[in-house]
Design a protein around this motif. Structure first.
Motif, short mmCIF file in Angstrom:
data_model
loop_
_atom_site.label_atom_id
_atom_site.label_comp_id
_atom_site.label_asym_id
_atom_site.label_seq_id
_atom_site.Cartn_x
_atom_site.Cartn_y
_atom_site.Cartn_z
N ARG A 223 -30.49 -48.18 -43.04
CA ARG A 223 -31.00 -48.01 -41.68
C ARG A 223 -29.98 -47.29 -40.80
O ARG A 223 -30.35 -46.49 -39.94
N GLN A 224 -28.70 -47.59 -41.01
CA GLN A 224 -27.66 -46.93 -40.24
C GLN A 224 -27.61 -45.44 -40.57
O GLN A 224 -27.47 -44.59 -39.67
N GLU A 245 -35.55 -48.03 -31.90
CA GLU A 245 -35.06 -46.76 -32.43
C GLU A 245 -34.69 -46.88 -33.90
O GLU A 245 -34.95 -45.98 -34.70
N ILE A 246 -34.10 -48.01 -34.28
CA ILE A 246 -33.77 -48.24 -35.68
C ILE A 246 -35.05 -48.26 -36.53
O ILE A 246 -35.10 -47.71 -37.64
N GLU A 247 -36.09 -48.89 -36.02
CA GLU A 247 -37.35 -48.97 -36.75
C GLU A 247 -37.98 -47.59 -36.90
O GLU A 247 -38.49 -47.25 -37.98
N TYR A 248 -37.95 -46.78 -35.85
CA TYR A 248 -38.47 -45.42 -35.94
C TYR A 248 -37.69 -44.62 -36.99
O TYR A 248 -38.27 -43.95 -37.85
N ALA A 249 -36.36 -44.67 -36.91
CA ALA A 249 -35.52 -43.91 -37.83
C ALA A 249 -35.77 -44.33 -39.29
O ALA A 249 -35.85 -43.49 -40.18
N THR A 254 -36.42 -43.13 -44.21
CA THR A 254 -36.41 -43.93 -45.43
C THR A 254 -37.80 -44.05 -46.05
O THR A 254 -37.97 -43.89 -47.26
N GLU A 255 -38.82 -44.33 -45.21
CA GLU A 255 -40.17 -44.53 -45.74
C GLU A 255 -40.90 -43.20 -45.94
O GLU A 255 -41.42 -42.94 -47.03
N ASN A 283 -43.08 -39.67 -32.94
CA ASN A 283 -43.66 -40.47 -34.02
C ASN A 283 -45.10 -40.07 -34.30
O ASN A 283 -45.53 -40.06 -35.46
N LYS A 284 -45.87 -39.73 -33.25
CA LYS A 284 -47.24 -39.28 -33.45
C LYS A 284 -47.29 -37.97 -34.23
O LYS A 284 -48.15 -37.78 -35.10
#
Length: 335
Positions: A223-224, A245-249, A254-255, A283-284
């Motif tokens: 995540r970092q 922001e971590i979740e978006y990144a 990663t996903e 994100n959209k």
């Protein structure tokens, strides 16, 4: 100065399990002890959260947490309505009866239990207790010495108490705590306040083994790295990201596995349309590309061209007669 119990107090007593003093007195919080003592005193009556909360002027949620803690410790048992559980005697005893030792019944050895998690924040030990634990346990002494080595400085009494609390009260093994300290120092957050916060989260997630800690650290490192990629692609000034922001990144890198050039393209389109960096807007865009299978900059630009071609073009017409009749030229002086 020595003390003794006032003999007059022995005329009215109630039973207290030895386990409370021997195992739980130094670990339990004030609310938990109050709740249990009230329950022991009124053990001959129906016990419920509302009655205890009213009697002790404590929030009902705190009473429920305390009762659950004592259930996990094995001192309280939840009783069904149709179930009869004999209660301990609460009769008035004489001083001689109270002082005479009771003969405990033979109890088969209980199976070992995992560490009991504290439901409320435990109190940190004082300096004398920390020093005594270091003398008694080579493992605790190693934890303190290794923490100082990793942090590159001496740790104070409060920090020592924090590390001991993470081990004794939250059940984190020494090697797991050391791994967490190494990680915190590696990301530039080598302070005990951050380490304590993360360690408590690990205890809540039941990360109690070396393997579980390694898996968690790999996830945090991924995540970092994902945030670092987004940070560069979106020209964001270096700072600590928020959880959102971590979740978006993590989702984008990663996903969905978008390369940095596509992240930058989405960033430019967002700024062109909104005039600012909006992660929800970005994100959209990326979510739309994910659904359409866009995986390169060329595909993204081709998709934009095709989309523009499908939109009807507006035709501009000019009515010269109406324009002249509007009088816009009346105040102009031609030279």
């Amino acid at each position: 100065m020595n003390y003794h119990i006032n003999p007059a107090s022995w005329y009215s007593v109630f039973a207290v399990p030895c386990e409370l003093v021997d195992k739980h007195l130094k670990l339990a919080g004030a609310v938990q002890l109050k709740v249990l003592l009230w329950a022991l005193r009124h053990n001959d009556q129906p016990i419920n959260d509302e009655a205890i909360a009213t009697a002790l002027h404590i929030q009902r949620a705190d009473v429920s947490d305390a009762m659950l803690y004592w259930q996990e410790c094995g001192l309280l048992i939840e009783q069904n309505e149709d179930e009869y559980i004999p209660t301990a005697p609460t009769s008035h005893l004489t001083a001689a009866q109270a002082e005479s030792p009771a003969v405990p019944a033979a109890v088969p050895p209980a199976a070992p239990k995992p560490p009991v998690k504290m439901l409320s924040r435990p109190q940190k030990a004082d300096n004398a207790f920390v020093a005594r634990r270091m003398l008694e346990s080579d493992e605790i002494r190693f934890l303190m010495e290794e923490a100082q080595q990793i942090l590159g400085r001496l740790i104070n009494n409060g920090e020592s108490a924090t590390l001991l609390m993470l081990h004794d009260d939250y059940g984190l093994p020494v090697d797991v705590i050391i791994m967490l300290i190494q990680y915190a120092v590696g990301i530039g957050k080598g302070n005990l306040r951050y380490i304590e916060k993360v360690a408590i989260n690990w205890a809540d997630e039941e990360i109690f083994t070396h393997e579980q800690a390694e898996a968690k650290l790999r996830l945090l490192d991924e995540r970092q790295q994902a945030w670092h990629t987004v940070e560069q692609a979106l020209s964001i000034e270096r700072r600590s990201p928020t959880q959102r922001e971590i979740e978006y990144a993590n989702r984008w890198v990663t996903e969905w596995k978008f390369p940095a050039e596509l992240l930058h393209e989405a960033y430019e389109r967002c700024v062109d349309q909104t005039g600012k960096v909006n992660l929800r807007y970005i994100n959209k865009i990326l979510e739309n590309w994910q659904q359409k299978g866009v995986r390169s900059l060329e595909q993204a630009r081709q998709e934009q061209t095709e989309k523009a071609a499908q939109q009807p073009q507006k035709q501009v017409t000019y009515d010269i007669d109406s324009f002249e009749k509007s009088g816009v030229f009346d105040d102009l002086t031609w030279r």
